[in-house]
Design a protein around this motif. Sequence first.
Motif, PDB file in Angstrom:
ATOM      1  N   GLY A   5       0.812  -1.224   0.000  1.00 49.77           N
ATOM      2  CA  GLY A   5       0.000   0.000   0.000  1.00 49.77           C
ATOM      3  C   GLY A   5       0.838   1.263   0.000  1.00 49.77           C
ATOM      4  N   ILE A   6       0.183   2.363  -0.317  1.00 48.50           N
ATOM      5  CA  ILE A   6       0.852   3.656  -0.331  1.00 48.50           C
ATOM      6  C   ILE A   6       1.294   4.051   1.079  1.00 48.50           C
ATOM      7  CG2 ILE A   6      -1.410   4.847  -0.215  1.00 48.50           C
ATOM      8  CD1 ILE A   6       1.472   6.295  -2.126  1.00 48.50           C
ATOM      9  N   LEU A   7       0.497   3.690   2.079  1.00 48.42           N
ATOM     10  CA  LEU A   7       0.792   4.125   3.446  1.00 48.42           C
ATOM     11  C   LEU A   7       2.093   3.519   3.983  1.00 48.42           C
ATOM     12  CD1 LEU A   7      -0.636   6.123   5.266  1.00 48.42           C
ATOM     13  CD2 LEU A   7      -1.675   4.207   6.456  1.00 48.42           C
ATOM     14  N   PRO A   8       2.303   2.175   3.875  1.00 41.93           N
ATOM     15  CA  PRO A   8       3.569   1.637   4.348  1.00 41.93           C
ATOM     16  C   PRO A   8       4.772   2.237   3.612  1.00 41.93           C
ATOM     17  CG  PRO A   8       2.018  -0.144   3.960  1.00 41.93           C
ATOM     18  CD  PRO A   8       1.363   1.108   3.474  1.00 41.93           C
ATOM     19  N   VAL A   9       4.613   2.525   2.319  1.00 39.02           N
ATOM     20  CA  VAL A   9       5.735   3.090   1.568  1.00 39.02           C
ATOM     21  C   VAL A   9       6.064   4.485   2.086  1.00 39.02           C
ATOM     22  CG1 VAL A   9       6.503   3.868  -0.707  1.00 39.02           C
ATOM     23  CG2 VAL A   9       5.234   1.733  -0.496  1.00 39.02           C
ATOM     24  N   ILE A  10       5.048   5.328   2.193  1.00 39.01           N
ATOM     25  CA  ILE A  10       5.302   6.714   2.612  1.00 39.01           C
ATOM     26  C   ILE A  10       5.745   6.777   4.068  1.00 39.01           C
ATOM     27  CG2 ILE A  10       4.137   8.893   3.139  1.00 39.01           C
ATOM     28  CD1 ILE A  10       2.794   8.794   0.549  1.00 39.01           C
ATOM     29  N   MET A  11       5.038   6.038   4.939  1.00 41.84           N
ATOM     30  CA  MET A  11       5.408   6.077   6.357  1.00 41.84           C
ATOM     31  C   MET A  11       6.781   5.451   6.574  1.00 41.84           C
ATOM     32  SD  MET A  11       3.454   7.723   8.128  1.00 41.84           S
ATOM     33  CE  MET A  11       2.437   8.787   7.161  1.00 41.84           C
ATOM     34  N   GLY A  12       7.126   4.472   5.759  1.00 42.11           N
ATOM     35  CA  GLY A  12       8.446   3.855   5.877  1.00 42.11           C
ATOM     36  C   GLY A  12       9.528   4.828   5.460  1.00 42.11           C
ATOM     37  N   ILE A  13       9.423   5.299   4.220  1.00 41.93           N
ATOM     38  CA  ILE A  13      10.477   6.142   3.670  1.00 41.93           C
ATOM     39  C   ILE A  13      10.618   7.433   4.466  1.00 41.93           C
ATOM     40  CG2 ILE A  13      11.012   7.605   1.693  1.00 41.93           C
ATOM     41  CD1 ILE A  13      10.264   5.301  -0.107  1.00 41.93           C
ATOM     42  N   TYR A  14       9.486   8.068   4.752  1.00 35.03           N
ATOM     43  CA  TYR A  14       9.582   9.358   5.444  1.00 35.03           C
ATOM     44  C   TYR A  14       9.577   9.222   6.956  1.00 35.03           C
ATOM     45  CZ  TYR A  14       9.359  11.730   1.060  1.00 35.03           C
ATOM     46  OH  TYR A  14       9.673  12.184  -0.191  1.00 35.03           O
ATOM     47  N   PHE A  57      10.879  10.852  19.172  1.00 31.87           N
ATOM     48  CA  PHE A  57      10.906   9.899  18.073  1.00 31.87           C
ATOM     49  C   PHE A  57      10.324   8.528  18.402  1.00 31.87           C
ATOM     50  CE2 PHE A  57      13.606  12.941  15.776  1.00 31.87           C
ATOM     51  CZ  PHE A  57      12.775  13.045  14.687  1.00 31.87           C
ATOM     52  N   PRO A  58      10.593   8.002  19.582  1.00 35.89           N
ATOM     53  CA  PRO A  58       9.884   6.748  19.886  1.00 35.89           C
ATOM     54  C   PRO A  58       8.372   6.928  19.818  1.00 35.89           C
ATOM     55  CG  PRO A  58      11.640   7.108  21.453  1.00 35.89           C
ATOM     56  CD  PRO A  58      11.565   8.345  20.610  1.00 35.89           C
ATOM     57  N   LEU A  59       7.892   8.099  20.265  1.00 34.22           N
ATOM     58  CA  LEU A  59       6.457   8.370  20.212  1.00 34.22           C
ATOM     59  C   LEU A  59       5.954   8.376  18.766  1.00 34.22           C
ATOM     60  CD1 LEU A  59       5.582  11.153  22.792  1.00 34.22           C
ATOM     61  CD2 LEU A  59       4.520   8.914  22.514  1.00 34.22           C
ATOM     62  N   ILE A  60       6.724   9.059  17.902  1.00 38.16           N
ATOM     63  CA  ILE A  60       6.314   9.126  16.499  1.00 38.16           C
ATOM     64  C   ILE A  60       6.300   7.728  15.892  1.00 38.16           C
ATOM     65  CG2 ILE A  60       7.005   9.957  14.225  1.00 38.16           C
ATOM     66  CD1 ILE A  60       7.987  12.485  15.586  1.00 38.16           C
ATOM     67  N   LEU A  61       7.325   6.948  16.245  1.00 36.61           N
ATOM     68  CA  LEU A  61       7.401   5.585  15.724  1.00 36.61           C
ATOM     69  C   LEU A  61       6.172   4.782  16.149  1.00 36.61           C
ATOM     70  CD1 LEU A  61       9.276   3.835  14.050  1.00 36.61           C
ATOM     71  CD2 LEU A  61      10.318   3.020  16.147  1.00 36.61           C
ATOM     72  N   VAL A  62       5.765   4.972  17.405  1.00 39.89           N
ATOM     73  CA  VAL A  62       4.575   4.265  17.892  1.00 39.89           C
ATOM     74  C   VAL A  62       3.355   4.654  17.056  1.00 39.89           C
ATOM     75  CG1 VAL A  62       2.938   4.122  19.808  1.00 39.89           C
ATOM     76  CG2 VAL A  62       5.385   3.915  20.248  1.00 39.89           C
ATOM     77  N   PHE A  63       3.223   5.965  16.786  1.00 41.16           N
ATOM     78  CA  PHE A  63       2.073   6.405  15.988  1.00 41.16           C
ATOM     79  C   PHE A  63       2.133   5.857  14.566  1.00 41.16           C
ATOM     80  CE2 PHE A  63       1.544   9.836  19.199  1.00 41.16           C
ATOM     81  CZ  PHE A  63       0.261   9.474  19.560  1.00 41.16           C
ATOM     82  N   CYS A  64       3.348   5.818  13.994  1.00 33.42           N
ATOM     83  CA  CYS A  64       3.487   5.277  12.637  1.00 33.42           C
ATOM     84  C   CYS A  64       3.016   3.824  12.624  1.00 33.42           C
ATOM     85  CB  CYS A  64       4.936   5.334  12.175  1.00 33.42           C
ATOM     86  SG  CYS A  64       5.501   6.985  11.778  1.00 33.42           S
ATOM     87  N   VAL A  65       3.459   3.049  13.615  1.00 28.10           N
ATOM     88  CA  VAL A  65       3.117   1.627  13.648  1.00 28.10           C
ATOM     89  C   VAL A  65       1.606   1.451  13.831  1.00 28.10           C
ATOM     90  CG1 VAL A  65       3.359  -0.493  14.980  1.00 28.10           C
ATOM     91  CG2 VAL A  65       5.375   0.853  14.425  1.00 28.10           C
ATOM     92  N   ILE A  66       1.040   2.218  14.765  1.00 23.96           N
ATOM     93  CA  ILE A  66      -0.411   2.100  14.994  1.00 23.96           C
ATOM     94  C   ILE A  66      -1.176   2.497  13.732  1.00 23.96           C
ATOM     95  CG2 ILE A  66      -2.373   3.052  16.269  1.00 23.96           C
ATOM     96  CD1 ILE A  66      -0.522   3.422  18.654  1.00 23.96           C
ATOM     97  N   SER A  88       6.543  -4.115   5.959  1.00 21.39           N
ATOM     98  CA  SER A  88       6.843  -3.359   4.738  1.00 21.39           C
ATOM     99  C   SER A  88       7.309  -1.955   5.100  1.00 21.39           C
ATOM    100  CB  SER A  88       5.608  -3.241   3.846  1.00 21.39           C
ATOM    101  OG  SER A  88       5.073  -4.491   3.574  1.00 21.39           O
ATOM    102  N   MET A  89       6.640  -1.353   6.094  1.00 26.03           N
ATOM    103  CA  MET A  89       7.013   0.004   6.483  1.00 26.03           C
ATOM    104  C   MET A  89       8.469   0.043   6.950  1.00 26.03           C
ATOM    105  SD  MET A  89       5.345   2.447   9.385  1.00 26.03           S
ATOM    106  CE  MET A  89       5.949   1.541  10.796  1.00 26.03           C
ATOM    107  N   ILE A  90       8.860  -0.965   7.735  1.00 26.77           N
ATOM    108  CA  ILE A  90      10.242  -0.973   8.236  1.00 26.77           C
ATOM    109  C   ILE A  90      11.217  -1.190   7.081  1.00 26.77           C
ATOM    110  CG2 ILE A  90      11.854  -2.242   9.719  1.00 26.77           C
ATOM    111  CD1 ILE A  90       9.344  -2.624  11.599  1.00 26.77           C
ATOM    112  N   PHE A  91      10.823  -2.087   6.155  1.00 26.30           N
ATOM    113  CA  PHE A  91      11.658  -2.320   4.975  1.00 26.30           C
ATOM    114  C   PHE A  91      11.877  -1.011   4.216  1.00 26.30           C
ATOM    115  CE2 PHE A  91      11.797  -3.185   0.385  1.00 26.30           C
ATOM    116  CZ  PHE A  91      12.932  -3.956   0.312  1.00 26.30           C
ATOM    117  N   PHE A  92      10.793  -0.273   3.983  1.00 29.87           N
ATOM    118  CA  PHE A  92      10.937   0.982   3.247  1.00 29.87           C
ATOM    119  C   PHE A  92      11.626   2.038   4.098  1.00 29.87           C
ATOM    120  CE2 PHE A  92       7.854  -1.043   0.497  1.00 29.87           C
ATOM    121  CZ  PHE A  92       8.465  -0.802  -0.722  1.00 29.87           C
ATOM    122  N   GLY A  93      11.560   1.889   5.410  1.00 32.77           N
ATOM    123  CA  GLY A  93      12.323   2.773   6.283  1.00 32.77           C
ATOM    124  C   GLY A  93      13.809   2.631   6.028  1.00 32.77           C
TER     125      GLY A  93
END
Lengths: 503, 322
Positions: free
Chosen positions: A205-214, A392-401, A415-420
């Motif tokens: 999906g677009i979301l894992p790609v964008i949230m991963g990369i950015y 940043f840990p907080l942001i990471l938590v929000f990204c994962v949720i 996928s998000m972590i991969f694109f990260g």
Amino acid sequence: MDTLQSLMLGFSVVTTPMNLFYCFIGVLTGTLVGVLPGIGTAGSVAVLLPFTFGLPPATAIILLAGIWYGAMYGGSTTSILVNIPGESSSVVTCLDGYQMARQGRAGRALGISAIGSFIAGTLSVCLLMLLAPVVARYAVKIGPPELFALILFGLTLSAYLSSGPVIKSFIMVALGMILGTQGIDTVSGVQRFTFSINEFYEGVGILPVIMGIYGVGEILINLEETIKRDVFKVSIKGLLPDWNDGKASFGPIMRGTFLGFFLGILPASGTLISTFVSYIVEKRLSKHPERFGKGAIEGVAGPEAANNAASSGTFVPLLTFGIPTTATMALILGALLIHGITPGPLLIRNHPDVFWGVIVSMYIGNSMLLVLNLPLIGIWVRLLKVPYSILFPLILVFCVIGVYSNQNSLLDITSMIFFGVIGYLARKTGFECAPLIFAYILSPILEEAFRQSLLMSQGDLTIFITRPFPAVFMFLTVLFVASSVIFSKKRSKLLDQIGSADS
Amino acid sequence: MRKTSSFLMAGLIMFGVLSVNSAVAQEKYPKDPISIVVPYAAGGSHDLVARALQPQLEKALGVSVLVENKPGGGSTIACNLVKAAPPNGYMLVTVSPTLSIIKYTLPESNVTFDQFEPVAYVGYTPQGVFTRMDAPWNNLKELLDYARANPGKVKCGNAGHGGNFHMGAVGIEQATGVKFTHIPFKGAAPAVPAVMGGHVDIIVSTIADTLHMVKGGSLKVLGLAAPERNKFAPDVQTFKELGYDIEFSTYWSYLGPKGMPKDRVKILYDAFRKSTETKEVKEFFDMQGVTPSLKSPEELGEYYKKEDVKWGRLIKEGGLMP
């Protein structure tokens, strides 16, 4: 005169305490959804949808629409402050907004995006009100051949998205296009790059790609850059944009408004593409394109206006034909239907209170958002003082949720972590990710439109030049590529100058 | 001595656990929340119908009912999840004809209807042929006459190769002998403006998906692939009236993992039946264009067997196997 009367009707609908209250709740929720990375409007609207069944129809739509355009305001905040888009439609805002923040101009970036959003939101509601029925009739004339020509033109401009070497941005475009082909092919039913994993049948999906990369990528890079954080300690005085900022941003906001609104109407477009196009246009028109990517206020004002205008634009096909062009619009369509309201050419006649009530609520909602956002800027900027080890840990938590809640899929998190990691490596090696995202969104539409066109014409390629609209854009594309080749020497000389000026 | 006693103890404990278990199985069901897995994103018709049934099911069952969205993978992800769940009646999946189709078009997904226990079928919406308002055809016969005289000339939009609507269009071709040019779109949404703008001549969709556009005056419906006329579009011809006995629909059925106890299936079916009889659900079905129609677990099992034969033949004859 008629419009005026209708507007009065709209005002009388909205100015009941209950509707004002729900409008406020809508835009407030929208702002929060926008600020939190990964948590999207569609998911939030879906959660609130059953709750709206018990409300009067106009109130329900006022609330849900508020979330949709409110998120366009909030999304820029995270982009500017921490270089992580709060919504996918504010990816482009990261490019210059974050650079502005690094230069101590976070307040101005936030201010101009709120003001730009307000102007675009208000103007585009006017456009929606006046033009919806007319524009919608022409919008359906944009079929596969027209879409193909438009997108081909758009892709040739993608080199402008990057401020680095052209070859690197082309490599990212190619990667984005490959990524865009993943999944079961719409036209032939063939599986591509699915690796026999069911979750990949519809592509990553677009979301894992964008949230991963950015998102993840940005967090990873910051793990090693904590020392550089001093830049934020530059005074954050001058919270609001000054006269010069306003002058520089006026054009981009106006262009962004019109671009965004009309692109928002197109099927398969949505809000994200409009921001990329606005950025490219501003960079192309600018006398100093070299400032883009380094904190140009035009690069924030234009796209932020564009995504707000596009969010109004997406209402056109919904209200006039009942065609939802985004996931959130599909949910709002569901809400309308549940209340027994049929969107379509007869909507304005049959349910004037709903149509005009929602339109007027969007004026009022945009004003509420401006009042809500401007005083908040000071608070947001202070957020930068929160140590990264907490932020940043907080942001990471929000990204994962956020990524998980979108599809309830664990693979999306992987996928998000991969694109990260991809995003991290790209930053380390000087590749920019905006062209990748742009190509990833556009290439599936390009490919489908191309093959649909050829199916329509029984394989006859002249379909792209015998229709007037595609012919114009094909001509522009050829012209643009030719001029780039001819002037490439001039360009490289210019780049050298810019390079030497930088160092 | 010691060993034997510990064996005895273990045996006793085992026995105790087993008997407690079976006692629970017979004693009370349901006592925990029941989840209904929707294979599509929130807001789709399967999601909305499940959410409309949810409060009524809760009333009938006396426990909470959760609607969970597990979209993606062309509904194989949700189906695989429920297929592998313990068959205790606490997890159901709501599916459309896709379940019968993916057996043939996505064999490696390993999802077939006989891995599931039918619970209830609550309603359907017939597929039909839709066109723009100023199209030259006003009914099915005119369209079919034109298409027969001009093979391959009628461009038919669908919501993706191998999907439900594409299959419906192929089924129409096989039954009537006409030939369309199929133009797939990514989902049903982009196919609609394409037919309104005249880029394709017709689309295959359902009454529930397009009723609001027909009512709103932006699309017209030429004919329905149903055995009888539909209450939401009573003056629209069916293929059957012209002598083509075809039936394609989207339906709302509920299945659990294979091997659910019969009494639990019955409790669930009764709850579904009661729910569809409530005023709230009836009104909701009317608004969404869902034609209420109830099938018991046995009827649903038979129906799926017929569906399997129908789709298997259609897909093989249509050359749509991967």
